[in-house]
Design an enzyme around this catalytic site. Structure first.
Site, PDB file in Angstrom:
ATOM      1  N   CYS A  67       0.838  -1.087   0.065  1.00 23.69           N
ATOM      2  CA  CYS A  67      -0.054   0.139   0.014  1.00 23.69           C
ATOM      3  C   CYS A  67       0.943   1.321   0.033  1.00 23.69           C
ATOM      4  O   CYS A  67       0.430   2.388   0.187  1.00 23.69           O
ATOM      5  CB  CYS A  67      -0.836   0.030   1.321  1.00 23.69           C
ATOM      6  N   CYS A  70       4.647   1.778   3.813  1.00 22.47           N
ATOM      7  CA  CYS A  70       6.233   1.727   4.284  1.00 22.47           C
ATOM      8  C   CYS A  70       7.041   2.630   3.797  1.00 22.47           C
ATOM      9  O   CYS A  70       7.790   3.405   4.821  1.00 22.47           O
ATOM     10  CB  CYS A  70       7.149   0.237   4.039  1.00 22.47           C
ATOM     11  N   CYS A 162       4.401  -7.328   4.596  1.00 24.80           N
ATOM     12  CA  CYS A 162       4.040  -7.911   3.325  1.00 24.80           C
ATOM     13  C   CYS A 162       5.315  -8.492   2.734  1.00 24.80           C
ATOM     14  O   CYS A 162       5.397  -9.613   1.982  1.00 24.80           O
ATOM     15  CB  CYS A 162       3.406  -6.762   2.178  1.00 24.80           C
ATOM     16  N   CYS A 194       3.880  -3.285   9.982  1.00 27.07           N
ATOM     17  CA  CYS A 194       2.645  -2.591   9.186  1.00 27.07           C
ATOM     18  C   CYS A 194       2.224  -1.389   9.400  1.00 27.07           C
ATOM     19  O   CYS A 194       1.356  -1.329  10.053  1.00 27.07           O
ATOM     20  CB  CYS A 194       1.588  -3.857   9.031  1.00 27.07           C
ATOM     21  N   HIS A 233       5.005  -8.159  25.381  1.00 30.39           N
ATOM     22  CA  HIS A 233       3.981  -8.293  26.657  1.00 30.39           C
ATOM     23  C   HIS A 233       4.972  -8.153  27.744  1.00 30.39           C
ATOM     24  O   HIS A 233       4.954  -7.467  29.022  1.00 30.39           O
ATOM     25  CB  HIS A 233       3.553  -9.671  26.692  1.00 30.39           C
ATOM     26  N   CYS A 236       5.408  -4.708  28.981  1.00 24.54           N
ATOM     27  CA  CYS A 236       4.415  -3.557  28.852  1.00 24.54           C
ATOM     28  C   CYS A 236       3.868  -2.916  29.940  1.00 24.54           C
ATOM     29  O   CYS A 236       3.812  -3.548  31.167  1.00 24.54           O
ATOM     30  CB  CYS A 236       3.083  -4.640  28.238  1.00 24.54           C
ATOM     31  N   CYS A 260      -5.400  -4.481  31.044  1.00 23.04           N
ATOM     32  CA  CYS A 260      -4.763  -5.421  29.915  1.00 23.04           C
ATOM     33  C   CYS A 260      -5.717  -5.414  28.801  1.00 23.04           C
ATOM     34  O   CYS A 260      -6.857  -5.657  28.972  1.00 23.04           O
ATOM     35  CB  CYS A 260      -4.418  -6.466  30.585  1.00 23.04           C
ATOM     36  N   CYS A 266      -5.241  -8.277  21.875  1.00 23.99           N
ATOM     37  CA  CYS A 266      -3.827  -7.956  21.878  1.00 23.99           C
ATOM     38  C   CYS A 266      -3.014  -9.253  21.837  1.00 23.99           C
ATOM     39  O   CYS A 266      -3.209 -10.275  22.312  1.00 23.99           O
ATOM     40  CB  CYS A 266      -3.471  -7.498  23.465  1.00 23.99           C
ATOM     41  N   CYS A 275       8.822  -2.147  20.072  1.00 24.74           N
ATOM     42  CA  CYS A 275       7.798  -0.865  20.017  1.00 24.74           C
ATOM     43  C   CYS A 275       7.783  -0.111  21.488  1.00 24.74           C
ATOM     44  O   CYS A 275       7.374   1.083  21.347  1.00 24.74           O
ATOM     45  CB  CYS A 275       6.455  -1.196  19.460  1.00 24.74           C
ATOM     46  N   CYS A 287       1.468   1.764  20.045  1.00 23.75           N
ATOM     47  CA  CYS A 287      -0.021   1.294  19.987  1.00 23.75           C
ATOM     48  C   CYS A 287      -0.564   1.009  21.351  1.00 23.75           C
ATOM     49  O   CYS A 287      -1.671   1.681  21.667  1.00 23.75           O
ATOM     50  CB  CYS A 287      -0.144   0.010  19.218  1.00 23.75           C
ATOM     51  N   CYS A 294      -1.972  -4.624  20.633  1.00 25.57           N
ATOM     52  CA  CYS A 294      -0.835  -4.658  19.649  1.00 25.57           C
ATOM     53  C   CYS A 294      -1.460  -5.995  18.572  1.00 25.57           C
ATOM     54  O   CYS A 294      -1.781  -6.897  19.010  1.00 25.57           O
ATOM     55  CB  CYS A 294       0.349  -5.323  20.328  1.00 25.57           C
ATOM     56  N   CYS A 297       2.066  -6.876  14.348  1.00 27.80           N
ATOM     57  CA  CYS A 297       1.979  -6.781  12.951  1.00 27.80           C
ATOM     58  C   CYS A 297       3.507  -6.885  12.237  1.00 27.80           C
ATOM     59  O   CYS A 297       3.664  -6.991  11.111  1.00 27.80           O
ATOM     60  CB  CYS A 297       1.787  -5.378  12.668  1.00 27.80           C
TER      61      CYS A 297
HETATM   62  S1  SF4 Z   1      -2.012  -5.153  26.900  1.00 27.78           S
HETATM   63 FE1  SF4 Z   1      -1.110  -6.782  25.687  1.00 27.78          FE
HETATM   64  S2  SF4 Z   1       1.093  -6.889  26.076  1.00 27.78           S
HETATM   65 FE2  SF4 Z   1       0.021  -5.595  27.452  1.00 27.78          FE
HETATM   66  S3  SF4 Z   1      -0.053  -6.853  29.485  1.00 27.78           S
HETATM   67 FE3  SF4 Z   1      -1.952  -6.992  28.178  1.00 27.78          FE
HETATM   68  S4  SF4 Z   1      -1.833  -8.737  26.717  1.00 27.78           S
HETATM   69 FE4  SF4 Z   1       0.540  -8.224  27.379  1.00 27.78          FE
HETATM   70  S1  SF4 Z   2       1.003  -3.859  16.492  1.00 27.43           S
HETATM   71 FE1  SF4 Z   2       2.360  -4.303  17.820  1.00 27.43          FE
HETATM   72  S2  SF4 Z   2       4.519  -4.670  16.946  1.00 27.43           S
HETATM   73 FE2  SF4 Z   2       2.995  -3.472  15.446  1.00 27.43          FE
HETATM   74  S3  SF4 Z   2       3.767  -1.260  15.661  1.00 27.43           S
HETATM   75 FE3  SF4 Z   2       1.717  -1.837  17.150  1.00 27.43          FE
HETATM   76  S4  SF4 Z   2       2.990  -2.436  19.061  1.00 27.43           S
HETATM   77 FE4  SF4 Z   2       4.369  -2.806  17.447  1.00 27.43          FE
END
Ligand code: SF4
Ligand code: SF4
Length: 372
Positions: A67, A70, A162, A194, A233, A236, A260, A266, A275, A287, A294, A297
């Site tokens: 697309c 990138c 991709c 992505c 995770h 996180c 969470c 997620c 990230c 994200c 998440c 991606c």
């Molecule tokens: S939001 Fe996602 S990465 Fe963060 S603690 Fe929950 S499951 Fe794990």
């Molecule tokens: S979807 Fe997950 S791996 Fe992709 S940019 Fe967001 S936090 Fe990072």
């Protein structure tokens, strides 16, 4: 001052003319060195490599079934802009999004660069194989162009999911394949996402230009420094809620807005990228911190095996049959093999504290290879 230093000075001067100070640029190189697991002092080595790249390494950037997100991600990055570094300091010979030339003129540049050899080939977008007409670039089926262009390349970098694993197009009808499924006789570095995060590409290129070798990669051919060493995770900011079993179920409920995101889809427990340590857009956010689960991606399972994106991993595991990967890494299974059994055995209790099993079952993460 010798010629080599002159080149470096000239490159830094060009950045200064675009508003990127020498100090900022060298700081960026030092930070990149640290991220790559090198000592801080390697920052100047990376800076010299960037300067040297002006003379040495042309880049051909091909765009296939994607697309253009990138390219946009790279071009909209902030100071010190990877766009400045890639477009001003590296010899970007061919990129249909940013180049002025078109038609015969651009094909001539491409042919000349291929003939000279020793360039870096960057590929964005997947490669359709079901029918050559699905993607034609410069009058040539994309697969043919990729094979032709890879022939004299020093190394191949697949940017975006991709290109790295098939990504979203792989969920369709075009027989979309990843670069490493097509190019099997040279090192392929995957920079998935992505879109991908610009510093992943810039750091990887600087490493390659500095040491003339592919950086250490994880099992999915991604630079360990940015991917396999970091599970989303594990660090996180919401992990304490995960451990207490407190899950957001309704985004409109202010009392649970920081809880969470596992139950709203997620994929953090099976996703490996930095990230949440090095945020996007020059450290603005990423994200999960912005309230979005998440989507995983950067993983080979994205998109098809993670969809629908708001479905919890355990629900996906219950519905999916594992699929054999067709990639050159041979035999790695995609999907959630084993998770179905776990869910069938009533493993809901293992949801809290059991994410290590999820990570192991996803068969990704830390790897080993130096040469791809
Ligand atoms: S939001 Fe996602 S990465 Fe963060 S603690 Fe929950 S499951 Fe794990
Ligand atoms: S979807 Fe997950 S791996 Fe992709 S940019 Fe967001 S936090 Fe990072």
């Amino acid at each position: 001052m010798n010629n080599y230093t002159d080149e470096k000075e000239l490159s830094i001067l060009k950045l200064e003319m675009r508003g990127v100070s020498r100090r900022t640029f060298l700081k960026f190189c030092a930070a990149t060195a640290v991220l790559l697991g090198l000592e801080n002092s390697y920052g100047s080595v990376l800076a010299e490599a960037a300067a040297e790249a002006v003379k040495k390494k042309p880049i051909i950037w091909l765009q296939g079934q994607g697309c253009t997100g990138c390219s946009c991600s790279l071009l909209s990055s902030l100071n010190p802009g990877p766009a400045e570094i890639l477009l001003d300091m590296v010899s970007m010979r061919f990129n249909t999004t940013v180049m002025n030339a078109a038609g015969y003129l651009s094909v001539d540049v491409l042919d000349k660069t291929v003939k000279e050899g020793n360039y870096l080939l960057v590929i964005e977008g997947s490669i359709p194989t079901a029918d050559p007409r699905y993607c034609v670039v410069e009058g040539m089926p994309f697969e043919e162009l990729v094979v032709k262009t890879a022939k004299n390349a020093a190394a191949v970098v697949a940017v975006g999911t991709c290109s790295a694993y098939g990504g979203i197009p792989k969920a369709g009808i075009t027989g979309a394949k990843s670069v490493s499924e097509i190019i099997t006789d040279k090192p392929v570095i995957n920079i998935p996402g992505c879109p991908f995060k610009p510093d992943w590409l810039v750091g990887t290129l600087l490493y390659y230009l500095s040491f003339n070798e592919v950086p250490p990669l994880d099992n999915d051919k991604r630079p360990l420094a940015y991917f396999g060493n970091h599970n989303i995770h594990d660090t996180c900011p919401r992990v304490s809620y995960f451990e207490k079993g407190q899950f957001l179920m309704d985004w409109n409920d202010p009392a649970t807005v920081n809880w969470c995101l596992f139950k709203v889809g997620c994929k953090g427990p099976v996703t490996f990228s930095d990230c949440n340590r090095n945020w996007w857009n020059d450290g603005v956010n990423y994200c999960i911190r912005a309230g979005s689960p998440c989507a995983g991606c950067v993983q080979p399972q994205f998109y098809e095996n993670f969809a629908p994106l708001y479905a919890p991993l355990f629900d996906l595991a219950a519905k999916e049959e594992p699929k054999e990967a067709t990639g050159s890494d041979g035999g790695r299974k995609e999907g959630f093999d084993g998770l179905s059994v776990a869910v069938g055995a009533g493993m809901t209790a293992a949801l809290v504290g059991g994410y290590k099993a999820l990570q192991a079952l996803s068969k990704t993460g830390k790897g080993e290879t130096k040469d791809g």
